[in-house]
Design a protein around this motif. Structure first.
Motif, PDB file in Angstrom:
ATOM      1  N   ASP A   1      11.840  36.697  19.542  1.00 15.66           N
ATOM      2  CA  ASP A   1      11.651  35.481  20.352  1.00 15.66           C
ATOM      3  C   ASP A   1      10.156  35.260  20.575  1.00 15.66           C
ATOM      4  O   ASP A   1       9.534  36.004  21.343  1.00 15.66           O
ATOM      5  N   PRO A   2       9.536  34.263  19.921  1.00 19.60           N
ATOM      6  CA  PRO A   2       8.081  34.043  20.062  1.00 19.60           C
ATOM      7  C   PRO A   2       7.636  33.831  21.502  1.00 19.60           C
ATOM      8  O   PRO A   2       6.501  34.138  21.859  1.00 19.60           O
ATOM      9  N   ARG A   3       8.513  33.332  22.349  1.00 17.24           N
ATOM     10  CA  ARG A   3       8.145  33.090  23.748  1.00 17.24           C
ATOM     11  C   ARG A   3       7.846  34.380  24.495  1.00 17.24           C
ATOM     12  O   ARG A   3       7.131  34.376  25.497  1.00 17.24           O
ATOM     13  N   ARG A   4       8.408  35.472  24.012  1.00 14.81           N
ATOM     14  CA  ARG A   4       8.264  36.762  24.689  1.00 14.81           C
ATOM     15  C   ARG A   4       6.925  37.435  24.400  1.00 14.81           C
ATOM     16  O   ARG A   4       6.644  38.498  24.953  1.00 14.81           O
ATOM     17  N   TYR A   5       6.132  36.844  23.523  1.00 11.80           N
ATOM     18  CA  TYR A   5       4.840  37.432  23.196  1.00 11.80           C
ATOM     19  C   TYR A   5       3.762  37.051  24.211  1.00 11.80           C
ATOM     20  O   TYR A   5       2.612  37.453  24.087  1.00 11.80           O
ATOM     21  N   ALA A   6       4.125  36.256  25.211  1.00 12.19           N
ATOM     22  CA  ALA A   6       3.159  35.809  26.222  1.00 12.19           C
ATOM     23  C   ALA A   6       2.748  36.967  27.131  1.00 12.19           C
ATOM     24  O   ALA A   6       3.569  37.803  27.517  1.00 12.19           O
ATOM     25  N   LEU A   7       1.466  36.998  27.470  1.00 17.33           N
ATOM     26  CA  LEU A   7       0.937  37.997  28.394  1.00 17.33           C
ATOM     27  C   LEU A   7       0.768  37.362  29.771  1.00 17.33           C
ATOM     28  O   LEU A   7       0.682  36.145  29.906  1.00 17.33           O
ATOM     29  N   ASP A   8       0.714  38.205  30.795  1.00 17.94           N
ATOM     30  CA  ASP A   8       0.425  37.712  32.146  1.00 17.94           C
ATOM     31  C   ASP A   8      -1.082  37.737  32.344  1.00 17.94           C
ATOM     32  O   ASP A   8      -1.660  38.761  32.702  1.00 17.94           O
ATOM     33  N   HIS A   9      -1.721  36.602  32.093  1.00 20.09           N
ATOM     34  CA  HIS A   9      -3.178  36.487  32.124  1.00 20.09           C
ATOM     35  C   HIS A   9      -3.684  35.964  33.466  1.00 20.09           C
ATOM     36  O   HIS A   9      -4.850  35.645  33.616  1.00 20.09           O
ATOM     37  N   ARG A  10      -2.829  35.915  34.468  1.00 20.01           N
ATOM     38  CA  ARG A  10      -3.191  35.325  35.748  1.00 20.01           C
ATOM     39  C   ARG A  10      -3.980  36.309  36.618  1.00 20.01           C
ATOM     40  O   ARG A  10      -3.829  37.525  36.494  1.00 20.01           O
ATOM     41  N   LYS A  11      -4.851  35.765  37.478  1.00 22.93           N
ATOM     42  CA  LYS A  11      -5.610  36.582  38.419  1.00 22.93           C
ATOM     43  C   LYS A  11      -5.570  35.871  39.769  1.00 22.93           C
ATOM     44  O   LYS A  11      -6.175  34.803  39.934  1.00 22.93           O
ATOM     45  N   LEU A  12      -4.878  36.463  40.731  1.00 26.00           N
ATOM     46  CA  LEU A  12      -4.771  35.812  42.036  1.00 26.00           C
ATOM     47  C   LEU A  12      -4.515  36.835  43.134  1.00 26.00           C
ATOM     48  O   LEU A  12      -4.061  37.950  42.885  1.00 26.00           O
ATOM     49  N   LEU A  13      -4.819  36.416  44.337  1.00 23.59           N
ATOM     50  CA  LEU A  13      -4.554  37.199  45.543  1.00 23.59           C
ATOM     51  C   LEU A  13      -4.148  36.230  46.643  1.00 23.59           C
ATOM     52  O   LEU A  13      -4.805  35.203  46.838  1.00 23.59           O
TER      53      LEU A  13
ATOM     54  N   ASP B   1       0.329  17.890  48.275  1.00 23.92           N
ATOM     55  CA  ASP B   1      -1.084  17.668  48.570  1.00 23.92           C
ATOM     56  C   ASP B   1      -1.684  16.836  47.440  1.00 23.92           C
ATOM     57  O   ASP B   1      -1.768  17.306  46.302  1.00 23.92           O
ATOM     58  N   PRO B   2      -2.092  15.595  47.721  1.00 21.58           N
ATOM     59  CA  PRO B   2      -2.659  14.757  46.647  1.00 21.58           C
ATOM     60  C   PRO B   2      -4.034  15.216  46.174  1.00 21.58           C
ATOM     61  O   PRO B   2      -4.518  14.749  45.134  1.00 21.58           O
ATOM     62  N   LEU B   3      -4.674  16.134  46.921  1.00 20.86           N
ATOM     63  CA  LEU B   3      -6.042  16.548  46.593  1.00 20.86           C
ATOM     64  C   LEU B   3      -6.106  17.858  45.818  1.00 20.86           C
ATOM     65  O   LEU B   3      -7.068  18.102  45.093  1.00 20.86           O
ATOM     66  N   ILE B   4      -5.100  18.710  45.985  1.00 25.71           N
ATOM     67  CA  ILE B   4      -5.090  20.011  45.311  1.00 25.71           C
ATOM     68  C   ILE B   4      -3.725  20.219  44.669  1.00 25.71           C
ATOM     69  O   ILE B   4      -2.702  20.273  45.363  1.00 25.71           O
ATOM     70  N   ASN B   5      -3.714  20.335  43.343  1.00 25.21           N
ATOM     71  CA  ASN B   5      -2.466  20.556  42.607  1.00 25.21           C
ATOM     72  C   ASN B   5      -2.539  21.858  41.823  1.00 25.21           C
ATOM     73  O   ASN B   5      -3.578  22.180  41.238  1.00 25.21           O
ATOM     74  N   LEU B   6      -1.432  22.575  41.816  1.00 19.39           N
ATOM     75  CA  LEU B   6      -1.346  23.838  41.097  1.00 19.39           C
ATOM     76  C   LEU B   6      -0.597  23.620  39.787  1.00 19.39           C
ATOM     77  O   LEU B   6       0.477  23.014  39.764  1.00 19.39           O
ATOM     78  N   HIS B   7      -1.170  24.115  38.689  1.00 22.20           N
ATOM     79  CA  HIS B   7      -0.530  24.012  37.380  1.00 22.20           C
ATOM     80  C   HIS B   7      -0.366  25.414  36.808  1.00 22.20           C
ATOM     81  O   HIS B   7      -1.324  26.186  36.777  1.00 22.20           O
ATOM     82  N   GLY B   8       0.827  25.713  36.321  1.00 18.22           N
ATOM     83  CA  GLY B   8       1.078  27.030  35.748  1.00 18.22           C
ATOM     84  C   GLY B   8       1.804  26.946  34.426  1.00 18.22           C
ATOM     85  O   GLY B   8       2.817  26.248  34.305  1.00 18.22           O
ATOM     86  N   ASN B   9       1.288  27.632  33.419  1.00 16.92           N
ATOM     87  CA  ASN B   9       1.962  27.692  32.122  1.00 16.92           C
ATOM     88  C   ASN B   9       3.145  28.648  32.189  1.00 16.92           C
ATOM     89  O   ASN B   9       3.041  29.739  32.765  1.00 16.92           O
ATOM     90  N   ASP B  10       4.257  28.247  31.608  1.00 16.38           N
ATOM     91  CA  ASP B  10       5.460  29.071  31.595  1.00 16.38           C
ATOM     92  C   ASP B  10       5.933  29.206  30.154  1.00 16.38           C
ATOM     93  O   ASP B  10       6.487  28.264  29.571  1.00 16.38           O
ATOM     94  N   ALA B  11       5.711  30.370  29.570  1.00 15.49           N
ATOM     95  CA  ALA B  11       6.024  30.566  28.149  1.00 15.49           C
ATOM     96  C   ALA B  11       7.519  30.481  27.871  1.00 15.49           C
ATOM     97  O   ALA B  11       7.940  29.903  26.870  1.00 15.49           O
TER      98      ALA B  11
ATOM     99  N   SER C   1      -4.077  30.750  25.631  1.00 11.39           N
ATOM    100  CA  SER C   1      -3.971  30.238  26.989  1.00 11.39           C
ATOM    101  C   SER C   1      -3.266  28.887  27.035  1.00 11.39           C
ATOM    102  O   SER C   1      -2.523  28.591  27.968  1.00 11.39           O
ATOM    103  N   SER C   2      -3.518  28.041  26.036  1.00 12.58           N
ATOM    104  CA  SER C   2      -2.984  26.685  26.067  1.00 12.58           C
ATOM    105  C   SER C   2      -1.478  26.640  25.841  1.00 12.58           C
ATOM    106  O   SER C   2      -0.757  25.906  26.525  1.00 12.58           O
ATOM    107  N   ILE C   3      -0.986  27.421  24.879  1.00 21.01           N
ATOM    108  CA  ILE C   3       0.446  27.367  24.560  1.00 21.01           C
ATOM    109  C   ILE C   3       1.018  28.765  24.380  1.00 21.01           C
ATOM    110  O   ILE C   3       1.935  28.972  23.575  1.00 21.01           O
ATOM    111  N   GLY C   4       0.491  29.729  25.120  1.00 18.95           N
ATOM    112  CA  GLY C   4       0.962  31.091  24.954  1.00 18.95           C
ATOM    113  C   GLY C   4       1.158  31.831  26.261  1.00 18.95           C
ATOM    114  O   GLY C   4       2.269  31.930  26.771  1.00 18.95           O
ATOM    115  N   ASN C   5       0.086  32.307  26.856  1.00 25.01           N
ATOM    116  CA  ASN C   5       0.158  33.205  27.996  1.00 25.01           C
ATOM    117  C   ASN C   5       0.566  32.500  29.288  1.00 25.01           C
ATOM    118  O   ASN C   5       0.475  31.283  29.408  1.00 25.01           O
ATOM    119  N   TYR C   6       0.964  33.312  30.257  1.00 22.93           N
ATOM    120  CA  TYR C   6       1.163  32.815  31.618  1.00 22.93           C
ATOM    121  C   TYR C   6      -0.212  32.619  32.244  1.00 22.93           C
ATOM    122  O   TYR C   6      -1.025  33.553  32.295  1.00 22.93           O
TER     123      TYR C   6
END
Length: 442
Positions: free
Chosen positions: A185-197, A261-271, A382-387
């Motif tokens: 499954d090519p979707r499963r090759y995604a890594l968790d590239h996120r950095k947050l606290l 919030d119209p001023l701050i939007n969160l976008h997250g890639n989901d493989a 990053s564009s079409i792969g990782n989280y």
């Protein structure tokens, strides 16, 4: 008989070919026809291409290793920026690792309910142990502490370090493959590239910084602290990821109220869902640009649509400036990135090479109004792969700070000219062409 007739015909020409020699030619031709296979030819061509790519990459890596052996740590220009109010949230930019880590550890120490921390890389060094110690203390106080790091991103980190987190800390080492059937499954090759606290759902940090002493002292990166209700969105993103991939008997039930919030939007890639809104966010914002696009990215390997958007913006008169590391930590990625520079320069895009340190930032600001900061590089992984996770911010005051930071970063950089770039050595061009096919894997 057939061979003799051919020999007789040839005898009448100026040069005669002896029968034995002719037999040798025909025998060779028949053997070649027998052994010829289109599959073998294709295989040999592919093998030759891969061999050339491997050899070129090996040479570049060797040169880099020799160069870095005597490399001295260099200081890079930096500025201090004040906290900015954006709607109901207060935003603080960080461009120096030590300052960021101090703020992150301070927020951890103030936690009362929960701490959610996610890092693609978590080094076994002073900074890595420092974060572990602070988290262990809060877990001992009864604070819910959840930690995620990527397995592939930390392959070189000793197992002893990864296994030594305090037992009171909820820990997940994200693995792309949960079972053997995931391999197909090519979707499963995604890594968790996120950095947050996220602390108590009220204070959050997001950006390009991993956890490690190298990043604290030597890398130029960008991170953002948010104090306010927008942090609940980031907390929700962490909780969703944990409950989806973490232990089924250890689900997070805590809820932090979210709001539009119209001023701050969160976008997250989901493989797994094949949704990649960060790329679309970039393309839409670039297409709307009227005056300026200031973009900083560690690995510039854009897809065709994104590249066309940048070129179209420059051709309609927008001041497009792209800042990349002149020498990054991935030399092969550098050379693949270089294969885009010619058409960028011909379109009127300014290519700037950061040479003070490793530039790892993933930011962009447009027309003094729009900005983004997060974890996504401008490459295909990053564009079409990782989280990945990025914030989109509409604020003139914040955009002005982003422009000031970009101006600071572009002091003393290398700016390429089309004429000089087109006349670079032939062997450099050849190496770029050999490695260019790898852009679809980066």
């Amino acid at each position: 008989m057939k061979i003799q007739k051919i020999g007789m015909k040839i005898q009448g020409q100026r040069r005669s070919i002896p029968i034995k020699k002719l037999q040798m030619y025909i025998s060779f031709w028949e053997r070649w026809q027998k052994n010829f296979s289109a599959t073998k030819l294709l295989r040999n061509i592919i093998l030759g291409i891969f061999s050339a790519q491997f050899l070129t990459a090996a040479i570049l890596l060797t040169i880099t290793a020799i160069r870095d052996r005597n490399k001295k740590q260099r200081k890079f220009p930096s500025i201090e920026l004040k906290e900015v109010q954006v709607g109901a949230n207060r935003l603080q930019l960080y461009s120096y690792g030590k300052d960021l880590y101090k703020a992150m550890l301070g927020a951890i120490d103030q936690a009362r309910e929960s701490i959610y921390i996610e890092s693609y890389i978590w080094k076994d060094d002073e900074a890595g142990w420092d974060f572990k110690a602070h988290l262990a203390r809060k877990a001992a106080e009864g604070v819910e502490v959840y930690v995620i790091f990527d397995m592939i991103g930390n392959l070189v980190v000793p197992h002893k370090f990864k296994a030594s987190f305090d037992p009171a800390i909820h820990l997940m080492e994200y693995q792309a493959f949960g079972s053997y059937r995931h391999i197909v499954d090519p979707r499963r090759y995604a890594l968790d590239h996120r950095k947050l606290l996220v602390v108590d759902g009220k204070t959050s940090f997001i950006g390009g910084y991993n956890i490690g002493s190298l990043y604290a002292n030597s890398w130029r990166d960008t991170h953002l602290r948010i104090q306010g209700p927008a942090s609940a969105e980031i907390a929700r993103s962490f909780i969703d990821f944990w409950n989806r991939f973490g232990p089924k008997n250890d689900q997070i039930t805590r809820h932090y109220q979210r709001r539009f919030d119209p001023l701050i939007n969160l976008h997250g890639n989901d493989a797994l869902l094949l949704t990649f809104p960060i790329r679309d966010m970039y393309i839409e914002a670039i297409s709307r640009a009227e005056h300026s696009i200031y973009l900083s990215n560690a690995y510039f390997v854009p897809d065709g649509t994104l590249l066309d958007s940048l070129k179209a913006a420059a051709q309609r008169g927008v001041d497009v400036r792209i800042l990349v590391p002149w020498t990054s930590n991935h030399v092969v990625a550098d050379w693949i990135s270089h294969s885009y520079f010619s058409e960028c320069l011909d379109a009127g895009i300014h290519i700037l090479g950061y040479r003070h340190a490793m530039l790892h930032a993933k930011t962009c600001t447009i027309d003094g109004q729009w900005s983004t900061i997060g974890t996504a590089n401008l490459d295909r992984l990053s564009s079409i792969g990782n989280y990945e996770i990025n914030l989109e911010i509409y604020s003139a005051e914040f955009a002005q700070q982003m422009e000031r930071l970009f101006a600071c970063d572009t002091e003393g950089v290398i700016e390429l000219s089309a004429e000089e770039w087109h006349h670079r050595p032939w062997y450099t061009k050849l190496s770029e062409h050999i490695l260019a096919p790898l852009r679809f894997m980066m």
